[in-house]
Design a protein around this motif. Sequence first.
Motif, PDB file in Angstrom:
ATOM      1  N   GLU A  24       0.938  -1.342  -0.114  1.00 26.88           N
ATOM      2  CA  GLU A  24       0.001  -0.067   0.063  1.00 26.88           C
ATOM      3  C   GLU A  24       0.953   1.188   0.201  1.00 26.88           C
ATOM      4  N   SER A  28       0.628   3.915  -3.277  1.00 28.99           N
ATOM      5  CA  SER A  28       0.043   5.375  -2.986  1.00 28.99           C
ATOM      6  C   SER A  28       1.256   6.374  -3.751  1.00 28.99           C
ATOM      7  N   PRO A  35      -4.910   0.011  -5.705  1.00 31.51           N
ATOM      8  CA  PRO A  35      -5.035   0.068  -4.050  1.00 31.51           C
ATOM      9  C   PRO A  35      -5.542  -1.301  -3.553  1.00 31.51           C
ATOM     10  N   VAL A  66      -5.478   2.253   3.751  1.00 34.13           N
ATOM     11  CA  VAL A  66      -5.634   2.802   2.421  1.00 34.13           C
ATOM     12  C   VAL A  66      -6.459   4.121   2.453  1.00 34.13           C
ATOM     13  N   GLU A  67      -7.560   4.118   3.567  1.00 30.68           N
ATOM     14  CA  GLU A  67      -8.245   5.350   3.577  1.00 30.68           C
ATOM     15  C   GLU A  67      -7.365   6.384   4.007  1.00 30.68           C
ATOM     16  N   TYR A  70      -5.165   7.155   0.855  1.00 35.00           N
ATOM     17  CA  TYR A  70      -5.643   7.901  -0.577  1.00 35.00           C
ATOM     18  C   TYR A  70      -6.610   9.086  -0.066  1.00 35.00           C
ATOM     19  N   ASP A  71      -6.481   9.498   1.229  1.00 36.18           N
ATOM     20  CA  ASP A  71      -7.037  10.888   1.698  1.00 36.18           C
ATOM     21  C   ASP A  71      -8.871  10.613   1.508  1.00 36.18           C
TER      22      ASP A  71
END
Length: 153
Positions: A24, A28, A35, A66-67, A70-71
């Motif tokens: 991850e 990113s 992702p 992941v959240e 990836y904002d």
Amino acid sequence: MRRDSSHSQSLKNILFLLGLFVYECLASVIVYLPPLLGILFVLFVRYDTKGDFWRFCIIVAIIFVVEIFYDMPLWFLFVLFVVLYYVVTLWLANFNAKYILNIAQVVFVYMGVYLAFIYTEIITGTPLLINPLVIVYYCVFEAVMVSIYEYAV
């Protein structure tokens, strides 16, 4: 006396977590790496139905990673995965095509993410830069990865 295998299982879980975390981190930074949302959802469903608590916790932790990378809003993917989990279990009750179901799970996740982003854009009024071709690329890439994994296992 019997040897305790919990240490080797803990080591496997730690390596699994580290491997997903490193991937991850790379995904990113490198745009061409997806992702793994679809694969995380397939593992989310698999480990929940198998009752593998620690690997399920690892998948949930990676969902939050992941959240962050990836904002995305916190708890966004987890709520989406829970909703899609019930859709998939209803679909499992009606169909018996495991191979098609795993690919459909990947498609459901990316369709759900895309639709949720569009609804968020409409509600908040802020434009989100979402390229549908990138979503399709990620979806196809992960569908191929899931199908290769299912064929190999």
